[in-house]
Design a protein around this motif. Structure first.
Motif, short mmCIF file in Angstrom:
data_model
loop_
_atom_site.label_atom_id
_atom_site.label_comp_id
_atom_site.label_asym_id
_atom_site.label_seq_id
_atom_site.Cartn_x
_atom_site.Cartn_y
_atom_site.Cartn_z
N THR A 155 -4.81 3.24 -17.16
CA THR A 155 -4.50 1.82 -16.98
C THR A 155 -4.96 1.00 -18.19
O THR A 155 -4.27 0.07 -18.61
CB THR A 155 -5.16 1.28 -15.70
OG1 THR A 155 -4.84 2.13 -14.60
CG2 THR A 155 -4.66 -0.13 -15.39
N ALA B 76 6.81 9.43 -6.07
CA ALA B 76 6.33 10.25 -4.96
C ALA B 76 7.38 11.28 -4.57
O ALA B 76 8.54 11.20 -4.96
CB ALA B 76 6.00 9.36 -3.76
N GLN C 109 1.94 12.69 -9.32
CA GLN C 109 2.94 11.67 -9.09
C GLN C 109 3.02 10.77 -10.32
O GLN C 109 2.06 10.06 -10.63
CB GLN C 109 2.60 10.83 -7.84
CG GLN C 109 2.59 11.65 -6.57
CD GLN C 109 2.35 10.80 -5.33
OE1 GLN C 109 2.00 9.64 -5.43
NE2 GLN C 109 2.56 11.39 -4.16
N THR D 104 -2.47 13.49 -6.86
CA THR D 104 -2.12 13.75 -8.25
C THR D 104 -0.69 14.29 -8.33
O THR D 104 -0.07 14.59 -7.31
CB THR D 104 -3.09 14.76 -8.87
OG1 THR D 104 -3.04 15.98 -8.11
CG2 THR D 104 -4.51 14.22 -8.87
N VAL E 27 -7.47 11.00 -3.82
CA VAL E 27 -6.54 10.63 -4.87
C VAL E 27 -5.43 11.67 -4.95
O VAL E 27 -5.69 12.86 -5.09
CB VAL E 27 -7.26 10.52 -6.23
CG1 VAL E 27 -6.26 10.22 -7.35
CG2 VAL E 27 -8.33 9.44 -6.18
N TYR F 285 5.32 4.62 -8.54
CA TYR F 285 4.93 6.01 -8.38
C TYR F 285 6.17 6.83 -8.06
O TYR F 285 7.03 6.41 -7.27
CB TYR F 285 3.92 6.19 -7.25
CG TYR F 285 2.50 5.88 -7.64
CD1 TYR F 285 1.82 6.69 -8.54
CD2 TYR F 285 1.83 4.80 -7.10
CE1 TYR F 285 0.51 6.42 -8.91
CE2 TYR F 285 0.52 4.52 -7.47
CZ TYR F 285 -0.13 5.33 -8.37
OH TYR F 285 -1.42 5.06 -8.72
N TYR G 183 4.97 -0.35 -6.18
CA TYR G 183 3.91 -0.81 -5.27
C TYR G 183 3.32 -2.15 -5.70
O TYR G 183 2.58 -2.77 -4.94
CB TYR G 183 2.80 0.23 -5.14
CG TYR G 183 1.96 0.40 -6.38
CD1 TYR G 183 0.79 -0.34 -6.58
CD2 TYR G 183 2.32 1.32 -7.36
CE1 TYR G 183 0.02 -0.17 -7.72
CE2 TYR G 183 1.56 1.49 -8.50
CZ TYR G 183 0.42 0.74 -8.68
OH TYR G 183 -0.35 0.90 -9.83
N TRP H 237 3.33 7.92 -12.83
CA TRP H 237 3.08 6.48 -12.74
C TRP H 237 3.79 5.81 -13.91
O TRP H 237 3.68 6.28 -15.05
CB TRP H 237 1.58 6.23 -12.81
CG TRP H 237 1.16 4.79 -12.70
CD1 TRP H 237 1.13 4.03 -11.57
CD2 TRP H 237 0.65 3.96 -13.75
NE1 TRP H 237 0.64 2.77 -11.85
CE2 TRP H 237 0.35 2.71 -13.19
CE3 TRP H 237 0.43 4.16 -15.12
CZ2 TRP H 237 -0.17 1.65 -13.93
CZ3 TRP H 237 -0.08 3.11 -15.87
CH2 TRP H 237 -0.38 1.89 -15.27
N SER I 150 -7.98 7.69 -13.94
CA SER I 150 -6.86 6.79 -13.67
C SER I 150 -7.01 5.46 -14.39
O SER I 150 -6.04 4.93 -14.96
CB SER I 150 -6.73 6.56 -12.16
OG SER I 150 -6.36 7.75 -11.49
N ARG J 53 -2.37 9.67 -14.13
CA ARG J 53 -2.98 8.64 -13.28
C ARG J 53 -2.72 8.97 -11.82
O ARG J 53 -1.59 9.02 -11.37
CB ARG J 53 -2.41 7.26 -13.60
CG ARG J 53 -3.13 6.11 -12.93
CD ARG J 53 -2.43 4.80 -13.25
NE ARG J 53 -3.18 3.62 -12.83
CZ ARG J 53 -3.23 3.15 -11.60
NH1 ARG J 53 -2.56 3.78 -10.63
NH2 ARG J 53 -3.93 2.06 -11.32
N ARG K 16 -2.95 8.53 -7.56
CA ARG K 16 -2.69 7.45 -6.61
C ARG K 16 -3.73 7.49 -5.50
O ARG K 16 -3.91 8.52 -4.84
CB ARG K 16 -1.29 7.57 -6.01
CG ARG K 16 -0.96 6.49 -4.98
CD ARG K 16 0.51 6.53 -4.60
NE ARG K 16 0.86 7.73 -3.86
CZ ARG K 16 0.85 7.83 -2.51
NH1 ARG K 16 0.49 6.77 -1.79
NH2 ARG K 16 1.20 8.94 -1.93
N SER L 59 0.80 -1.22 0.00
CA SER L 59 0.00 0.00 0.00
C SER L 59 0.84 1.27 0.00
O SER L 59 0.30 2.36 -0.21
CB SER L 59 -0.93 0.02 1.22
OG SER L 59 -0.18 -0.07 2.43
#
Length: 219
Positions: A98, A197, A170, A168, A166, A195, A204, A172, A94, A157, A159, A25
């Motif tokens: 995907t 970050a 970041q 934003t 969510v 991500y 993840y 992906w 998002s 996308r 997280r 997570s």
């Protein structure tokens, strides 16, 4: 497309994938083993993703649904107790990213659609911009020296955070570790999702694809 072997084959209508790996997570959270299955329809765009994991030794199941222009997500412990739930415009945006990523990794023939606009960036990168309903998202495809897909990244996308909001801004990405043959096609065999970050990039989820099968248009 040529490297993956889809040129000369019928268009993809639907594809199914089975995979296994591990998920967490956040960057400081423990890894959980998972097995997952998904089914995608190319047109109309549908993505149904199921996973089974173990959270602190407790079985948990998750279901992502992207269909009819909307996306939802739900995770339950023991198949009964809600652990996480999400939906709405940010989730749908998002999942649109995907879905584009799924086509790049598992069904390159599905990229041949008027819904995607292409832009050459340099000898090893191309930007794909996908419009589905109210959402327009972009992803950068990065190719290796052999012409095979090596990475995909997008800034569109978000997280999902534990409180249901969510994050934003970041980036992906889904760097690919290896490829192998699935029937006549050469596709992603192993990779991860990351991500970027503020505290640093982290993976993840790590996945290995066990099987990818297709429904194709009649010859």
């Amino acid at each position: 497309l040529r490297v993956s072997g889809v040129v000369g084959h019928p268009r993809v209508i639907r594809f199914r994938a089975r995979m296994h790996g591990r998920i967490r997570s956040g960057p400081d959270a423990g890894w959980m083993p998972i097995v997952a299955e998904q089914t995608n329809t190319v047109n109309p765009p549908v993505r149904l993703f199921y996973l089974d994991a173990r959270m602190l030794g407790i079985p948990a199941s998750g279901y992502h649904r992207f269909a009819d222009g909307h996306a939802t997500m739900a995770v339950k412990a023991l198949g009964l107790v809600p652990v996480a739930r999400d939906g709405g415009a940010a989730m749908t945006r998002s999942e649109t990213v995907t879905f584009l990523n799924d086509l790049c990794l598992m069904a390159p023939a599905g990229l041949l659609t008027p819904a995607i606009r292409w832009e050459a960036v340099d000898d090893h990168r191309a930007r794909a911009t996908l419009t589905l309903g109210a959402h327009t998202v972009s992803g950068m495809l990065v190719f290796g020296a052999d012409g095979g897909l090596a990475d995909f990244w997008s800034d569109d996308r978000g997280r999902a955070l534990p409180d249901g909001t969510v994050a934003t801004g970041q980036r992906w990405s889904t760097p690919i570790s290896s490829h192998r043959a699935f029937g006549p096609f050469t596709l992603t065999a192993r990779g991860e999702a990351r991500y970027a970050a503020e505290a640093g990039a982290y993976a993840y989820i790590e996945l290995e694809f066990d099987d990818i099968t297709y429904d194709l248009t009649p010859p």
